[in-house]
Design a protein around this motif. Structure first.
Motif, PDB file in Angstrom:
ATOM      1  N   GLY A 462      28.769  56.206  52.863  1.00  0.00           N
ATOM      2  CA  GLY A 462      28.760  54.796  53.232  1.00  0.00           C
ATOM      3  C   GLY A 462      27.876  54.632  54.448  1.00  0.00           C
ATOM      4  O   GLY A 462      27.281  55.606  54.939  1.00  0.00           O
ATOM      5  N   GLY A 463      27.769  53.409  54.950  1.00  0.00           N
ATOM      6  CA  GLY A 463      26.922  53.160  56.101  1.00  0.00           C
ATOM      7  C   GLY A 463      27.701  52.609  57.276  1.00  0.00           C
ATOM      8  O   GLY A 463      28.888  52.288  57.164  1.00  0.00           O
ATOM      9  N   ASP A 464      27.007  52.480  58.418  1.00  0.00           N
ATOM     10  CA  ASP A 464      27.675  52.003  59.623  1.00  0.00           C
ATOM     11  C   ASP A 464      27.492  50.515  59.850  1.00  0.00           C
ATOM     12  O   ASP A 464      27.884  49.985  60.888  1.00  0.00           O
ATOM     13  N   ARG A 465      26.883  49.813  58.886  1.00  0.00           N
ATOM     14  CA  ARG A 465      26.784  48.358  58.984  1.00  0.00           C
ATOM     15  C   ARG A 465      26.600  47.761  57.596  1.00  0.00           C
ATOM     16  O   ARG A 465      26.308  48.462  56.632  1.00  0.00           O
ATOM     17  N   GLU A 466      26.771  46.448  57.538  1.00  0.00           N
ATOM     18  CA  GLU A 466      26.653  45.730  56.274  1.00  0.00           C
ATOM     19  C   GLU A 466      25.233  45.835  55.729  1.00  0.00           C
ATOM     20  O   GLU A 466      24.282  45.891  56.492  1.00  0.00           O
ATOM     21  N   PRO A 467      25.067  45.832  54.399  1.00  0.00           N
ATOM     22  CA  PRO A 467      26.096  45.785  53.352  1.00  0.00           C
ATOM     23  C   PRO A 467      26.502  47.170  52.851  1.00  0.00           C
ATOM     24  O   PRO A 467      26.967  47.308  51.727  1.00  0.00           O
ATOM     25  N   TRP A 468      26.294  48.174  53.690  1.00  0.00           N
ATOM     26  CA  TRP A 468      26.580  49.557  53.298  1.00  0.00           C
ATOM     27  C   TRP A 468      27.940  50.027  53.782  1.00  0.00           C
ATOM     28  O   TRP A 468      28.397  51.096  53.395  1.00  0.00           O
ATOM     29  N   MET A 469      28.590  49.237  54.608  1.00  0.00           N
ATOM     30  CA  MET A 469      29.867  49.635  55.197  1.00  0.00           C
ATOM     31  C   MET A 469      31.032  49.263  54.278  1.00  0.00           C
ATOM     32  O   MET A 469      31.084  48.146  53.769  1.00  0.00           O
ATOM     33  N   LEU A 470      31.918  50.198  54.074  1.00  0.00           N
ATOM     34  CA  LEU A 470      33.123  49.952  53.282  1.00  0.00           C
ATOM     35  C   LEU A 470      34.212  49.430  54.208  1.00  0.00           C
ATOM     36  O   LEU A 470      34.657  50.124  55.121  1.00  0.00           O
ATOM     37  N   ARG A 471      34.635  48.211  53.980  1.00  0.00           N
ATOM     38  CA  ARG A 471      35.609  47.577  54.857  1.00  0.00           C
ATOM     39  C   ARG A 471      37.054  47.832  54.441  1.00  0.00           C
ATOM     40  O   ARG A 471      37.958  47.727  55.247  1.00  0.00           O
ATOM     41  N   GLN A 472      37.301  48.094  53.173  1.00  0.00           N
ATOM     42  CA  GLN A 472      38.670  48.208  52.660  1.00  0.00           C
ATOM     43  C   GLN A 472      39.464  46.950  53.009  1.00  0.00           C
ATOM     44  O   GLN A 472      40.635  47.010  53.404  1.00  0.00           O
ATOM     45  N   ASN A 473      38.810  45.800  52.868  1.00  0.00           N
ATOM     46  CA  ASN A 473      39.426  44.537  53.253  1.00  0.00           C
ATOM     47  C   ASN A 473      39.110  43.498  52.194  1.00  0.00           C
ATOM     48  O   ASN A 473      37.972  43.040  52.070  1.00  0.00           O
ATOM     49  N   TYR A 474      40.122  43.121  51.422  1.00  0.00           N
ATOM     50  CA  TYR A 474      39.901  42.183  50.322  1.00  0.00           C
ATOM     51  C   TYR A 474      39.412  40.828  50.812  1.00  0.00           C
ATOM     52  O   TYR A 474      38.505  40.239  50.221  1.00  0.00           O
ATOM     53  N   LEU A 475      39.990  40.322  51.890  1.00  0.00           N
ATOM     54  CA  LEU A 475      39.593  39.018  52.382  1.00  0.00           C
ATOM     55  C   LEU A 475      38.126  39.009  52.807  1.00  0.00           C
ATOM     56  O   LEU A 475      37.395  38.036  52.565  1.00  0.00           O
ATOM     57  N   HIS A 476      37.676  40.089  53.405  1.00  0.00           N
ATOM     58  CA  HIS A 476      36.261  40.221  53.762  1.00  0.00           C
ATOM     59  C   HIS A 476      35.400  40.272  52.509  1.00  0.00           C
ATOM     60  O   HIS A 476      34.355  39.622  52.411  1.00  0.00           O
ATOM     61  N   ASP A 477      35.851  41.038  51.500  1.00  0.00           N
ATOM     62  CA  ASP A 477      35.047  41.206  50.289  1.00  0.00           C
ATOM     63  C   ASP A 477      34.990  39.942  49.451  1.00  0.00           C
ATOM     64  O   ASP A 477      34.020  39.722  48.719  1.00  0.00           O
ATOM     65  N   VAL A 478      36.025  39.115  49.513  1.00  0.00           N
ATOM     66  CA  VAL A 478      35.950  37.822  48.830  1.00  0.00           C
ATOM     67  C   VAL A 478      34.739  37.039  49.337  1.00  0.00           C
ATOM     68  O   VAL A 478      34.009  36.406  48.568  1.00  0.00           O
ATOM     69  N   GLU A 485      25.353  35.865  49.506  1.00  0.00           N
ATOM     70  CA  GLU A 485      24.017  35.771  48.915  1.00  0.00           C
ATOM     71  C   GLU A 485      23.661  37.067  48.201  1.00  0.00           C
ATOM     72  O   GLU A 485      23.873  38.162  48.723  1.00  0.00           O
ATOM     73  N   LEU A 486      23.077  36.941  47.020  1.00  0.00           N
ATOM     74  CA  LEU A 486      22.648  38.130  46.288  1.00  0.00           C
ATOM     75  C   LEU A 486      21.384  38.721  46.913  1.00  0.00           C
ATOM     76  O   LEU A 486      21.246  39.936  47.035  1.00  0.00           O
ATOM     77  N   GLU A 487      20.455  37.870  47.280  1.00  0.00           N
ATOM     78  CA  GLU A 487      19.202  38.347  47.889  1.00  0.00           C
ATOM     79  C   GLU A 487      19.430  38.453  49.394  1.00  0.00           C
ATOM     80  O   GLU A 487      19.144  37.538  50.163  1.00  0.00           O
ATOM     81  N   ASP A 488      19.949  39.611  49.797  1.00  0.00           N
ATOM     82  CA  ASP A 488      20.340  39.814  51.197  1.00  0.00           C
ATOM     83  C   ASP A 488      19.399  40.743  51.958  1.00  0.00           C
ATOM     84  O   ASP A 488      19.696  41.148  53.093  1.00  0.00           O
ATOM     85  N   GLY A 489      18.280  41.100  51.343  1.00  0.00           N
ATOM     86  CA  GLY A 489      17.330  41.985  52.004  1.00  0.00           C
ATOM     87  C   GLY A 489      17.546  43.450  51.709  1.00  0.00           C
ATOM     88  O   GLY A 489      16.616  44.256  51.846  1.00  0.00           O
ATOM     89  N   ALA A 490      18.752  43.833  51.314  1.00  0.00           N
ATOM     90  CA  ALA A 490      19.033  45.235  50.982  1.00  0.00           C
ATOM     91  C   ALA A 490      18.927  45.461  49.478  1.00  0.00           C
ATOM     92  O   ALA A 490      18.683  46.595  49.031  1.00  0.00           O
TER      93      ALA A 490
END
Length: 495
Positions: A462-478, A485-490
């Motif tokens: 995983g990574g140390d920042r978005e969108p590579w970081m795994l949050r294990q948080n449903y509310l965040h992932d919603v 946005e789908l086109e997020d640069g990554a």
């Protein structure tokens, strides 16, 4: 267990391969949910499901040990789009399997499953923007091509459980059983049973076996956090009496999501407080004077490993009634009649159940290739914990470790449909996560369970920042998966 023959078989290797828009690997809880969501949101898309076994259901069909049940409440383990209508909050395995099968029939998913198709390789070709997937079926290789490849087989090795190398086990003259392959002919009535392990499987097995066995011992090297939960959610029942079925399901689902999220947040911020609350509940559930701190006080913080839920405190009840006991010690060696512990105590046994854990096998062991180059998983980084850097048009479904698996599975399914819609609308052929070399690496699963720690070296990072970081948080992932946005640069899109 029911099954269907599915659509026509895939074409043998060497002939022109059948093509579908989406190819799903695995007909378990995730795969059936993925196909149902695809049917709901993109009915024009063609798809097939390749299932290595001869029946749908995955874990809920394979595992047949006594007492098997969910370790998440069914209002969140159930699909977002299909209400769970049973009164049980912690449901037994056959009920969950019936729910999965009913979903498959309701959405016509059962007609798209190819059973006994074990995927061994998948190769992406950028010129054609297609995956060519090779599977074995009836002793032969078959191929299909697809636009989007979607792995829904989870991360467990369903063929080989973890072998804990228990000393002297070969000397034991009784029956040795692993829960992953529970024999139908095993008669444990009036037998002395030793269950080695203290995770969710052991905690489920012990009270179920104690109903018929002469005595059951749960032998653990170290304790696990075990929390009693009502088998029937009375609040949910009250909500269902005053609201229509779908509305009640939404309310109960969000009630449980909020409760679970709050408990997890408390475990991270105030671990001592939550530890004390769990200990207090355990003391109240066991006989006065019971040595709770030896057998039910783990060395780690709550949710460093998954909490084990017991319906209506059935494990504590079995202990209180003398039908079961917990022994915390290490094994010196097995003997012909049982097991000798490091303390010198000997446990006599007729049957030993090795509930010592599972093994992780990402993508079912299949090889991935991109334009002829093999994808080495440890060299990839997981994008939003559902795609791999450098791998186009590929998704995988892996659920949460701190909440219901299906919460994440539903989000991945919705994202897959949104991604396909975007590809169509913009005329793109491929979407590929591109790893930023400045992103630092973190473990893809921040979890201290043994099966995870043993597998990290073979998994994507995983990574140390978005969108590579795994949050294990449903509310965040919603927010970031369902609505982001789908086109997020990554995520790189190409025509």
């Amino acid at each position: 267990m029911s099954q269907t023959t599915g659509e026509r078989p895939a074409e043998p290797a060497g002939t022109e391969a059948e093509h579908v828009d989406v190819l799903i690997i695995g007909a378990g809880l995730s795969g059936i949910g993925a196909a149902a969501q695809l049917t709901r949101m993109r009915p024009e898309s063609s798809y097939a499901i390749l299932e290595g076994r001869t029946a749908m259901g995955g874990t809920w069909d394979l595992f047949r040990y006594p007492g098997i049940r969910s370790d998440s409440d069914m209002f969140t383990l159930g699909y977002r789009f299909k209400p769970w209508t049973d009164d049980k909050a912690l449901a037994d395995g056959p009920s969950i399997l019936a729910y999965v099968e009913e979903t498959a029939r309701e959405y016509g998913v059962d007609r798209h499953i190819r059973y006994d198709h074990r995927v061994v390789a998948a190769a992406w070709d950028s010129d054609s923007a297609r995956w060519t997937v090779t599977a074995t079926h009836a002793g032969e290789e078959v191929r299909l091509t697809c636009r989007l490849l979607w792995s829904c087989g989870g991360y467990y090795d369903y063929d080989h459980p973890y072998d804990a190398q228990l000393p002297g086990l070969a000397d034991f003259e009784g029956r040795v059983v692993h829960p992953q392959f529970w024999p139908e002919d095993l008669d444990y009535a009036d037998k002395r049973v030793v269950v080695v392990g203290s995770g969710a499987t052991a905690v489920t097995l012990v009270p179920a076996l104690a109903e018929r066995a002469a005595h059951v011992t749960m032998l653990q090297r170290s304790p696990t956090y075990i929390v009693s939960m009502p088998r029937v959610d009375k609040i949910a029942g009250g909500v269902r009496r005053v609201l229509p079925e779908k509305a009640a399901y939404v309310v109960n689902r969000w009630k449980n999501i909020g409760t679970a999220s709050g408990i997890y947040a408390l475990s991270r911020r105030r671990p001592d407080l939550l530890r004390g609350l769990i200990r207090k509940g355990t003391i109240s559930a066991l006989p006065e004077g019971y040595d709770v701190d030896t057998h039910f006080r783990p060395a780690y913080d709550p949710w460093d490993q998954r909490l084990c839920l017991v319906p209506d405190g059935d494990l504590f009840e079995a202990i209180s009634q003398g039908r079961a006991e917990v022994v915390t010690d290490t094994i010196d060696t097995f003997t012909p009649t049982g097991v000798r512990l490091t303390s010198g105590r000997e446990l006599e046994a007729d049957i030993v159940v090795t509930a010592t854990g599972l093994q992780v096998r990402f993508l079912g062991g299949a090889r991935l290739l991109v334009d002829g180059q093999e994808v080495k998983l440890p060299e990839t980084m997981a994008y939003k914990a559902m795609m791999l850097s450098g791998v186009p048009n590929f998704l995988f479904t892996v659920g949460y470790t701190n909440a219901s698996w299906t919460l994440k599975a539903d989000l991945v399914a919705e994202y897959a449909c949104r991604l396909l819609d975007h590809l169509d609308a913009e005329g793109y052929r491929a979407a590929t996560p591109r790893r930023d070399p400045t992103v630092g690496e973190r473990p893809i699963m921040d979890f201290e369970a043994g099966y995870v720690l043993r597998a990290l070296v073979d998994l994507p990072s995983g990574g140390d920042r978005e969108p590579w970081m795994l949050r294990q948080n449903y509310l965040h992932d919603v927010r970031v998966i369902r609505r982001g946005e789908l086109e997020d640069g990554a995520l790189e899109f190409s025509r």
